[in-house]
Each structure stands twice: as C-alpha cells, then as structure tokens.
Design an enzyme around this catalytic site. Structure first.
Site, PDB file in Angstrom:
ATOM      1  N   ASN A  10       0.876  -1.164   0.000  1.00 22.24           N
ATOM      2  CA  ASN A  10       0.000   0.000   0.000  1.00 22.24           C
ATOM      3  C   ASN A  10       0.923   1.226   0.000  1.00 22.24           C
ATOM      4  OD1 ASN A  10      -1.799   2.033   0.482  1.00 22.24           O
ATOM      5  ND2 ASN A  10      -2.763   1.070   2.269  1.00 22.24           N
ATOM      6  N   ARG A  94      -2.434  -2.090  -3.626  1.00 24.91           N
ATOM      7  CA  ARG A  94      -3.631  -1.276  -3.450  1.00 24.91           C
ATOM      8  C   ARG A  94      -3.526  -0.099  -4.417  1.00 24.91           C
ATOM      9  NH1 ARG A  94      -4.986   3.293   0.838  1.00 24.91           N
ATOM     10  NH2 ARG A  94      -7.169   3.538   0.306  1.00 24.91           N
ATOM     11  N   HIS A 183     -12.620   3.007  -0.512  1.00 23.10           N
ATOM     12  CA  HIS A 183     -12.648   2.014   0.580  1.00 23.10           C
ATOM     13  C   HIS A 183     -13.346   0.722   0.143  1.00 23.10           C
ATOM     14  CE1 HIS A 183     -12.588   5.465   3.783  1.00 23.10           C
ATOM     15  NE2 HIS A 183     -11.358   5.005   3.595  1.00 23.10           N
ATOM     16  N   ARG A 244     -11.275  15.648   6.654  1.00 22.62           N
ATOM     17  CA  ARG A 244     -12.070  16.050   5.483  1.00 22.62           C
ATOM     18  C   ARG A 244     -13.480  16.447   5.901  1.00 22.62           C
ATOM     19  NH1 ARG A 244     -10.719  10.718   2.844  1.00 22.62           N
ATOM     20  NH2 ARG A 244      -8.556  10.933   2.206  1.00 22.62           N
ATOM     21  N   GLU A 387      -8.154  -4.993   5.072  1.00 22.20           N
ATOM     22  CA  GLU A 387      -7.977  -4.684   3.651  1.00 22.20           C
ATOM     23  C   GLU A 387      -6.813  -5.467   3.047  1.00 22.20           C
ATOM     24  OE1 GLU A 387      -8.409  -0.542   5.027  1.00 22.20           O
ATOM     25  OE2 GLU A 387      -9.140  -0.117   3.010  1.00 22.20           O
TER      26      GLU A 387
END
Ligand code: ADP
Length: 401
Positions: A10, A94, A183, A244, A387
């Site tokens: 990742n 990823r 996601h 965010r 993940e």
C-alpha cells in the site's frame, strides 16, 4: 509445492505499508511500514510474525520508494522470507482509483500501468504513489504477477442514476465527473464477513457498512452488491472525517474563492486536510475528541455531535435506499473502537428497527460481533476490517484461477 505467499503493498506519497501473507492458511508472515520516505528521518518498522521475533526499527534516510522496497526486502530476507523466494506467488498492490475501466483485480502489464497512470488527474494525491510502488516491485520481481486491487472496484455496480451527479451530462462525460466511491476493498470484505456473522450467504443480506477510520465512508450493499456509497468523484464527499469535511454546499467553494480570496489549491487543502474533526475542534483523532468532550470541551462536543449527526443521516438514507436492512455494521479505527460513536449513531433509530445491547457495545474485542439485542429487527455489528487480507485473497484468487 505451489507458491502461496502474497506480498501486499500500500504505497502512499511518502510511505509504504506492507504485509506478507501465506494464502495456504491465510496467515500473516510479516507486517511493516516505511514512513517519511525522502526525508532525513525515515523510519522502517518491521514485525517478523512468522519467526515470532521482536519488532525491528530502522531510523535514517530512505531516499525514495525504490530504496524503501529494497530495505523491506532485506528485512524479509533476514527472516528467511526473501522476495526472491519461489514461494512468492504474486504482489498485490492497493490502487486507489480505477476509474470506470477497472472493476475487478487486474494483472498489471505495460498497458494497465499506463491506464492507471492516466487516472492520476482523478486521484492526484494517491495514484502517483501507487504507480511508483508498482514500478519498483515490477523491477524487483518481473517474473511473478503484480496485481492491482482498486479501492473503487466494489462500487462499480452502482447504477448509472446513482453514480451520476445532476450536472450537465456532456461536461460530466468530458471530464469523467461521476461518483466512484472508495474504501471498496473494506466494504467488500466487511459486508461479506457480516453475512457470515449472521449465518447467511452474502446474497441473502442487505447491509449498511460504516467504515469509520481517519477517512470515513458508508455503503449500502444489497445481496453482496454495492448499490450506493458516500464518497464520490474523490474521497472528499460524504461523512465527516478526521480531516475532510465530507458533504457541503459546493457554493462554499465559490464563496471562499470570491469573498475569501482563496485559491483552488488552498480550498482543496482546507477541505481535505484541515477540515472534519480537525477543522472543527483542532483534533482529528477520535480518542482525543472523546476525551475532551468528556471533560466538557464545547468545540470537541460539537464536533462529535456533527460527526454523529451526519452518520445518522446516512443510516437513514441507506435504509431508504435498501428498503430492507438486515444489519448496520461498524468498522475501521473509529467504528471498531469507539463505543460512544456507535452508541450515539444508533440512538433514537428504534423506528428504523435499530437497537443496541449497551453492555455488548461497551465490550472491547477484536472479533466480529453483534452489539444489538436479539429482538432488534436490524442487527448492529462490529466487524474488524482487513484490507490487506482482502487484497491478498483477491490477488491470489486471480493468479491461481
Ligand atoms: P486509516 O483511515 O488511517 O486507515 P484507521 O482505520 O486505522 O485509519 O483509523 C484511525 C482512527 O481510528 C484514528 O484517527 C482514531 O481517531 C481512531 N481510533 C483508533 N482507536 C480508537 C479508540 N480506541 N477510540 C476512538 N477512536 C479510535
């Protein structure tokens, strides 16, 4: 002996997170992280899970992603898990944005890499680092498949009328403006794991997944298929996040430009990096927000309330979208650990069939679990996301098919 190891990478702009898994038994052999790549104070942390050895830490400059991956390879080799091993079946990467082209894990060749590069304008913060990670790993092991697993892929099943923004269709088409969602790897994994927890097949259940990490997104999954999600063209839309803003009137941007004299880049940075919990109260870590709110800090209390209010709205919206909901599931750092967030998000939603078992909600556990009473029409669950395991599983499935 068939090769059964998968290295999952990742790659961020200044970091690489990695895990080496053995898909024969889905065990983790090593996990680690290189951060502050390109700075004097780079750090590599490596946990050799297979050997049971101590966690190792390396401090000192690591110039670029190539040097980072070489340092990781050296750590793995020291555990007898070198990347030159014939047991390595694939590298799973990823990749944040797959656009409309990539809707499934994909073996990377020159053409695929060029395509991922062409998506950089849609994900300027993420795809460049993903590309670099792929280039470096390919140079290291050109002989094994490198597989891209896209954050957007799971959401590709959203209907066109859900994915489109209500703007001029020609402009939208010309600039690839639509909702993609992110996601996805987590939403896919968690929605399936929730079905398992309910003792059902994914096809049989409708689930609302609340992935609440530093980034946060909700999805509505009907029978294993994503029908809506809260993130859009970029990961900025939807829930309140660590830094965010999530949903806001787009005119806020014009206002800040015209009246506030801010540039596009300044507003971009404001909304992505200095908003959300951080913007509202000065802390982006939910633990701090909860601690301060508990001590009566007003800004922290209000930030928590805004965060929870938005969550509730999405639970309500996705209940309407799905019609019938079997479970609402919380995952990722906040979702798995912050009992007060779950408590507040579900409070008052009895009419929607939701209820909490307060004792079960307060218990700490790393296992998938139900936190609703048996009588509740809609189950509420906590399911830890994974993940990396999902990326490894998808990559392995593709190369051994
Ligand atoms: P990322 O989006 O970086 O993958 P994670 O899913 O790891 O994020 O979630 C990170 C966030 O989880 C932290 O910013 C923190 O707010 C939150 N978190 C972690 N542990 C707890 C806890 N015990 N209580 C509340 N929040 C927590």
């Amino acid at each position: 002996m068939t090769a059964s190891r998968v290295l999952v990478l990742n790659s961020g702009s200044s970091s690489v997170k990695y895990q080496l898994l053995d898909m024969a038994d889905r065990s983790r052999l090593a996990v680690g992280l290189v951060e502050r790549i390109g700075e004097e104070t780079s750090r590599l942390v490596h946990e050799p899970l297979a050997t049971g050895g101590d966690r190792r830490e390396q401090l000192g400059p690591i110039a670029d992603h190539e040097a980072a991956l070489k340092a990781v390879a050296a750590e793995l080799a020291a555990d007898g898990l070198g990347l030159d091993s014939p047991e390595l079946a694939a590298v799973g990467h990823r990749v944040v944005h797959g656009g409309t082209r990539f809707t499934a894990p994909t073996v990377i060749d020159d053409e695929v890499l060029a395509e991922i590069r062409s998506l950089v304008p849609l994900a300027p913060l993420h795809n460049p680092a993903n590309v670099t990670g792929i280039e470096v790993a390919r140079a290291l092991r050109a002989d094994i498949p490198q597989v891209a697993v896209f954050d957007t892929a799971f959401h590709a099943t959203m209907a066109d009328h859900v994915a489109q923004y209500a703007i001029d269709a020609e402009v939208a088409e010309r600039f690839s403006v639509r909702r993609y969602g992110f996601h996805g790897t987590s939403h896919a994994y968690v929605s399936r794991a929730t079905a398992r927890l309910l003792g059902k097949a994914p096809e049989e259940v409708n689930v609302i997944v609340l992935h609440l990490g530093n980034g946060a997104s909700a999805s509505a999954v009907r029978g294993g298929v994503c029908v809506d999600t809260s993130m859009g063209l970029t990961p900025l839309e939807g829930l309140v996040m660590g830094t965010r803003s999530g949903d806001l009137d787009p005119a806020v941007i014009f206002h800040l430009a015209r009246v506030g004299g801010m540039s596009v880049d300044e507003i971009d940075s404001l909304l992505n990096k200095k908003s959300g919990l951080l913007g509202m109260c000065g802390d982006n870590d939910m633990r701090e927000v909860l601690r301060r709110a508990g001590e009566g800090d007003e800004a922290a209390g209000r930030a928590f309330a805004t965060y929870v209010h938005r969550l509730k709205k999405y639970i309500g919206a996705y209940t309407a979208v799905l019609g019938r909901v079997d479970a609402v599931v919380f995952t990722a750092g906040v979702g798995e650990n912050a009992a007060p967030v779950r408590e507040a998000a579900v409070a008052g939603l009895e009419e929607l069939g939701l209820a909490l078992d307060h004792r079960a909600n307060a218990e700490r556990s790393g296992e998938p679990r139900l936190i609703s009473p048996e009588y509740a029409r809609v189950a509420v669950a906590v399911v830890p996301t994974d993940e990396e395991l999902e990326i490894a599983a998808q990559a392995y499935e593709l190369v051994t098919r």
